[in-house]
Design a protein around this motif. Structure first.
Motif, short mmCIF file in Angstrom:
data_model
loop_
_atom_site.label_atom_id
_atom_site.label_comp_id
_atom_site.label_asym_id
_atom_site.label_seq_id
_atom_site.Cartn_x
_atom_site.Cartn_y
_atom_site.Cartn_z
N ASN A 30 -5.59 -15.08 -6.88
CA ASN A 30 -4.56 -14.66 -6.94
C ASN A 30 -4.42 -13.32 -7.92
O ASN A 30 -3.18 -12.90 -7.97
N ILE A 31 -5.58 -12.80 -8.29
CA ILE A 31 -5.28 -11.73 -9.23
C ILE A 31 -5.56 -10.38 -8.42
O ILE A 31 -4.94 -9.17 -8.90
N GLN A 49 -2.85 -3.47 7.30
CA GLN A 49 -1.78 -3.97 6.44
C GLN A 49 -2.19 -4.31 5.12
O GLN A 49 -3.60 -4.75 5.09
N ALA A 50 -1.37 -4.58 4.14
CA ALA A 50 -2.16 -5.03 2.69
C ALA A 50 -0.81 -5.86 2.18
O ALA A 50 0.17 -5.96 2.67
N ILE A 51 -1.21 -6.79 1.21
CA ILE A 51 -0.26 -7.47 0.41
C ILE A 51 -0.45 -7.59 -0.88
O ILE A 51 -1.69 -7.66 -1.36
N SER A 52 0.44 -7.63 -1.53
CA SER A 52 0.23 -7.79 -3.08
C SER A 52 -0.47 -8.85 -3.71
O SER A 52 -0.39 -10.07 -2.88
N HIS A 102 -4.98 -7.40 -11.12
CA HIS A 102 -3.69 -7.51 -11.94
C HIS A 102 -2.47 -6.67 -11.52
O HIS A 102 -1.77 -6.45 -12.57
N SER A 103 -2.64 -5.70 -10.73
CA SER A 103 -1.45 -4.87 -10.28
C SER A 103 -0.53 -5.74 -9.28
O SER A 103 -1.18 -6.62 -8.65
N ASP A 104 0.38 -5.14 -9.00
CA ASP A 104 1.20 -6.09 -8.07
C ASP A 104 1.82 -4.86 -6.94
O ASP A 104 3.13 -5.16 -6.77
N TYR A 105 1.30 -4.63 -6.21
CA TYR A 105 1.44 -3.72 -5.15
C TYR A 105 0.53 -3.84 -3.80
O TYR A 105 -0.43 -4.43 -4.26
N ALA A 106 0.69 -3.27 -2.74
CA ALA A 106 -0.11 -3.53 -1.56
C ALA A 106 -0.79 -2.31 -1.27
O ALA A 106 -0.17 -1.59 -0.67
#
Length: 126
Positions: A30-31, A49-52, A102-106
């Protein structure tokens, strides 16, 4: 290190559906942001496609938007790609990838990903 294993590929007729899975092991799942890419014979690798890492943000290529859905299950360390209304041009080897800890974008670019699976073949016949 993160190990990624894709499954769920196969052969399907146009208009059909498949669900791909990407099982992760090793470092904490989940990081990482997660993504799906594909490569058809004679073509360059293409973002799908990508997911944060939180699952709160997704990005999609225009070619699959509205037909494919990406999701992730932190409890089972698995990412999914639900593919509906498949077309012959979706035929490719599909790869899952993990990156940008540790970032939160896709991320949409392949060079933002550090770990890759071995790929699973998807073949759509007309």
């Amino acid at each position: 290190q993160v190990q990624l294993v894709e499954s769920g590929g196969g052969a399907v007729q146009a208009g059909g559906s498949l669900r791909l899975s990407c099982a992760a092991s090793g470092r904490t799942f989940n990081i990482f942001a997660m993504g799906w890419f594909r490569q058809a014979p004679g073509k360059e690798r293409e973002f799908v496609q990508a997911i944060s890492r939180s699952g709160g943000s997704t990005s999609s290529s225009s070619s699959v938007k509205g037909r494919f859905t990406i999701s992730r299950d932190h409890a089972n360390n698995t990412m999914y790609l639900q593919m509906n209304s498949l077309k012959p041009e979706d035929t490719a080897v599909y790869y899952c990838a993990a990156g940008r800890p540790h970032s939160d974008y896709a991320p949409r670019s392949w060079n933002e990903y550090d770990y890759w699976g071995q790929g699973t073949q998807v073949t759509v016949s007309s």
